[in-house]
Scaffold this active site. Structure first.
Site, short mmCIF file in Angstrom:
data_model
loop_
_atom_site.label_atom_id
_atom_site.label_comp_id
_atom_site.label_asym_id
_atom_site.label_seq_id
_atom_site.Cartn_x
_atom_site.Cartn_y
_atom_site.Cartn_z
N ARG A 86 0.67 -1.22 0.08
CA ARG A 86 0.02 0.13 0.07
C ARG A 86 0.96 1.26 -0.01
NH1 ARG A 86 -3.78 -1.00 4.99
NH2 ARG A 86 -4.47 1.19 4.69
N CYS A 125 -0.77 5.61 9.59
CA CYS A 125 -1.17 4.39 9.16
C CYS A 125 -2.58 4.66 8.22
CB CYS A 125 -1.47 3.34 10.29
SG CYS A 125 -2.81 4.09 11.48
#
Length: 311
Positions: A192, A268
């Protein structure tokens, strides 16, 4: 035990001993949280099995409203205090947090308590799974009545939280060159971060904040499997955390971070697993550390944000 000596992480047996001691005012909170696409329901599972006397803290409900609709943002001072009163927590209470993953959402809850100055707080290493595997008691059914307490409105440590504007300004600086620039550590998976794998939230591009570095949260955890096949996670010990930090950001940067000469911000997907990096760094003695509350979801939702991809 003074608040200054309260460990960040306790074992299940240590917590069980504390709950049996009349000298300790312990409050247990299940802070389990699941990803939005998970079929599991944390509050329902709590009713089926929990630590004796535990209460359920919904991190999404004890949160401040956000104009982008983001969940589990840091609550206001009074919302936090009201939640503490509901659970019978006073400033003197030793708040012990756990989740059903082992370690996943409990560090974020610990970050919240510590940021509001409630130093008398810890998490259970291995959470509910390890508690059960060690043969410690659990309960189910109706909750015991908890007498409402009084919790004065606390002061939030503003140095613990970063907002979007601060992250954008910081991204123009090079932490290896510019004095005072903060090193942003991204706890999402490397795929990601690189922009190769999709985000779990619809409409959100993958990629990363300019100049941020990848440090996937699972690298700070150890996967465990009990004799009955139960899978769960525990924190790595400090010497292993340091090895991971060295390997992920480089030995020289790691030295500066641990010495407090290079401040750090953890990020995150939505501000949840950034808490795991925060906890790991705190266990290494890092003090100059903050958390980007919106994290990647809030950053990538804005069309003006610069997104980097390494494909």
């Amino acid at each position: 035990m003074s608040s200054a000596s309260v460990p960040l992480v306790l074992s299940p047996t240590q917590v069980h001993a504390l709950t049996l001691s009349k000298e300790n005012s312990v409050r247990l909170l299940d802070v389990t949280w699941f990803m939005p696409n998970s079929p599991r329901n944390a509050s329902e599972e709590f009713k089926l099995r929990r630590l004796p006397g535990a209460q359920f803290l919904d991190i999404d409900h004890v949160a401040s409203a956000h104009h982008l609709g983001l969940k589990h943002m840091m609550p206001t001072q009074r919302v936090f205090a009201d939640a503490c009163e509901k659970f019978g927590i006073t400033p003197a209470s030793h708040v012990i947090l756990y989740d059903t993953h082992g370690i996943f959402s409990s560090p974020r809850a610990l970050f919240m308590f510590r940021s509001f100055g409630h130093e008398n707080s810890s998490i259970i290493d291995g959470g509910l799974p390890l508690w059960r595997l060690e043969g410690l008691p659990t309960e189910e059914g109706p909750l015991s009545h908890v007498e409402k307490s009084t919790y004065p409105t606390p002061t939030l440590n503003t140095k613990a939280i970063r907002n979007y504007e601060q992250i954008v300004s910081n991204s123009a600086l090079d932490p290896d060159v510019d004095s005072g620039a903060e090193l942003v550590l991204d706890a999402r998976s490397r795929g990601r971060y690189l922009g190769k794998d999709p985000e779990p939230r619809p409409g959100i591009s993958s990629g990363h904040i300019p100049r941020s570095l990848s440090l996937a949260f699972n690298l700070f955890l150890r996967k465990q499997v009990g004799d009955d096949g139960t899978e769960y996670t525990t924190m790595l010990p400090p010497f292993e955390l340091r090895k991971v930090l060295d390997a992920s950001i480089g030995t020289e940067r790691a030295k500066l971070v641990v010495k407090g000469e290079m401040p750090v911000v953890t990020s995150c997907g939505s501000g949840m697993t950034a808490g795991i990096l925060w906890l790991g760094l705190k266990l290494l003695g890092v003090d100059r550390i903050g958390l980007y509350d919106e994290s990647w979801t809030g950053y990538a939702m804005r069309s003006t944000s610069k997104v980097e991809k390494l494909t």
